[in-house]
Design a protein around this motif. Structure first.
Motif: not given
Length: 615
Positions: A335-358
């Motif tokens: 489905g659609v990943l509408h939004r992905l974000s994490v709080p400051e202070g941790v590292r996020l490695d991802t291959g998706y942006g907001d609105g991308d389809d999985i």
């Protein structure tokens, strides 16, 4: 000097390599299948090249097309990432033969270690031949000789299961790595999965960059990793480091790699050497203050490592965020990943942006979240808190499972092993819902539809809204009054379409609400708004086998036709989704009254596959 790098991969690892390249001023080139034409890794690269292929899953396995793309885009080096062709010696040779720099180990080293059977021989060990397995050998583990990441792995506890396990493992291995060779080894029950990161240059220096623990796994694929591995004696740590360096020197290794072990009863059992970067490499980077991709590039350019690695500092923990439902046998979600974000202070490695389809073609990992702190307890607390506050709007994920795993006493006290989820999964996936989340969703919806009123002059029944959450239906009731929205048993302090504040027993709680169609996200919970008057649906016949996820029917049981007899538990349909095979078995002994699919057919979740009438 390397000036332009093509990454022969996709998703998170391609984006991660590109990040280092940008910081170093190196131009980046992406490759993509048709399914990935708009993927994040193609959007962040300086250039992108389409790889034609018969299917999206096979595209990244075409070495000839990748090399051609590198030459066409003017790249002077190729980074393989992990998975796909990363441990393919012929691909490394093809890159070198094209006059390009290979950011990886020599083809001869890959060849020696990429086959786990040959790697065991180099370490003085032997693997079982499948035809030689006896009752006395059980349990055993069927493994892909040319890959990792849990693909092509099956635990066998009964000899009658061996044939099916070999067949499924070979199919997964061929699909994921282009090589269907498998082997068998004894299965170490409830050991710890510990590995050593190595980095070697062409001048004879080999670094052993500490240990990592990767014991929390599902389907033999890692879920939570940390560095250093906790609770190991210093003599055992030194033995692991020495074995890892010995393995690297045995094949004249150059570049980044990982030597993996199972540790049981205080003894290490060699598993394999991965001749590539690992998914979990960020925890080592955090502890040693290194950029392993930058070091890979430097080594590929011929630079020499310092005689000793930098000192280790603190502790790091990584969690893999998957689009999957742990409570439903880890079923992948799309489905659609509408939004992905994490709080400051941790590292996020991802291959998706907001609105991308999985989609269904690749691994369901959405991202990796990494926390680093002076102590293990602080790193765990930081990661669990960040995941709990992360915004993940889209398909079902394992986010709640990760938070509960990190806070489980077995993990916090470092008493975990590879059997953790076999023992604890039920408790970790048990619902822990906020009783006011449906009300918050209903109040936000009321404000969306009627922000300035809706109250009545005369007393009336409360308005209600129904939601599905976790397989259950819940109802929320509220009333419009002159003073605004009210609800029984709680004070509505504030209500807009995106924020609701409720007070109960003197405690105020904030609820962030986001709606995408019928899907409503309230803090960390996902609800589905149900229609006020649901349309009647035709019930499925008893014994109906439904697709648990979208995917491809890759195989039907031999002789599976209407009228055939089947035994309870007999495999009938094999579905492939996200590079994993899922077997749908007969629910009972009886007769097949319908077969609704054919091999090669694409199906959606809930599609009727077959019907078995209970005898």
């Amino acid at each position: 000097m390397i000036t332009s790098v093509l990454v022969a991969n996709r998703g998170e690892i391609a984006c991660r390599v590109f990040r280092t390249c940008r910081e170093a001023g190196v131009r980046t080139v992406a490759v993509h299948s048709d399914a990935d034409a708009g993927a994040l890794h193609t959007r962040v690269a300086d250039a992108a090249v389409r790889l034609p292929g018969s299917s999206p899953a096979d595209t990244y396995l075409r070495a000839d097309l990748v090399v051609k793309a590198a030459v066409a885009a003017g790249a002077d080096a190729v980074h393989p990432g992990y998975g796909f062709l990363s441990e393919n010696a012929d691909f490394a040779r093809a890159v070198l033969d094209a006059g390009l720099v290979w950011i990886g180990p020599p083809p001869e080293a890959i060849e020696a270690m990429a086959s786990k059977t040959r790697a065991k021989q180099l370490m003085g060990l032997t693997a079982l031949a499948p035809e030689e397995v006896t009752q006395a050998d059980l349990p055993v583990l069927v493994k892909a000789a040319a890959g990792g990441g849990g693909r092509g792995m099956r635990v066998v506890r009964r000899l009658t299961e061996l044939g099916h396990a070999l067949e499924a493992a070979r199919a997964e291995a061929a699909s994921a790595f282009g090589d269907g060779e498998v082997f068998v080894e004894p299965y170490v029950e409830n050991g710890r999965h510990v590995e050593v990161q190595i980095l070697a240059d062409a001048h004879g220096t080999v670094w052993a960059l500490g240990t990592r623990d990767c014991s929390l796994q599902r389907r033999h694929q890692k879920v939570i990793e940390e560095a250093p591995a906790p609770g190991l004696s210093e003599p055992l740590r030194e033995e692991l480091r020495e074995l890892a360096v010995r393995a690297a020197r045995a094949v004249s290794y150059v570049g980044a790699g990982t030597v993996e072990f199972l540790v049981a009863d205080g003894r290490p059992h060699f598993l394999e050497m991965n001749t590539r970067l690992q998914v979990e490499h960020p925890v080592t980077e955090a502890v040693f203050g290194l950029d392993l991709v930058a070091e890979q590039i430097r080594v590929a350019e011929g630079a020499a490592l310092a005689p000793e690695p930098p000192p280790a500092r603190g502790h790091a923990v990584e969690a893999r965020l998957y689009a999957e439902d742990p409570a439903a046998d880890w079923t992948p979600q799309t489905g659609v990943l509408h939004r992905l974000s994490v709080p400051e202070g941790v590292r996020l490695d991802t291959g998706y942006g907001d609105g991308d389809d999985i989609g269904v073609h690749y691994d369901p990992m959405l991202a990796k979240v990494i926390a680093h702190a002076p102590t293990r307890a602080e790193a765990i607390r930081r990661l669990a808190g960040a995941l709990e506050r992360a915004v993940v709007h889209g398909p079902v994920t394992n986010r709640d499972l990760l938070v509960r795993s990190l806070r489980h006493p077995e993990f916090t006290s470092a008493r975990m092993d590879t059997g953790f989820y076999d023992r604890r999964l039920g408790g970790l996936t048990a619902p822990a819902r906020d009783p006011y989340a449906p009300l918050a969703a209903a109040l936000a919806d009321a404000r969306t539809r009627s922000p300035f009123g809706g109250w009545r002059n005369l007393p009336s029944q409360p308005q209600t809204k129904r939601y599905a959450v976790g397989g259950e239906e819940v109802e929320a009731a509220y009333t419009h009054t002159r003073a605004g929205l009210t609800a029984e048993g709680v004070q509505v302090v504030h209500a807009t379409e995106s924020l609701v504040v409720l007070e109960s027993d003197g405690v105020r709680r904030r609820y962030d609400v986001a709606r995408y169609g019928d899907q409503v996200h309230v803090n960390g919970e996902t609800l589905t708004a149900l229609p006020r008057f649901p349309a009647p649906q035709a019930p499925h016949a008893p014994g109906s086998l439904l697709a648990p996820m979208p995917g491809t029917v890759v195989k039907l049981a031999p002789g599976l036709i209407t009228g055939s007899s089947v035994e309870a538990g007999e495999p009938l349909v094999w579905l492939e989704a996200m590079k994993m095979q899922h077997v749908i078995s007969a629910p009972a002994t009886g007769k097949v009254t319908a077969v609704q699919v054919t091999e090669g057919q694409q199906v959606q979740v809930g599609a009727l596959l077959a019907v078995v009438q209970d005898a």
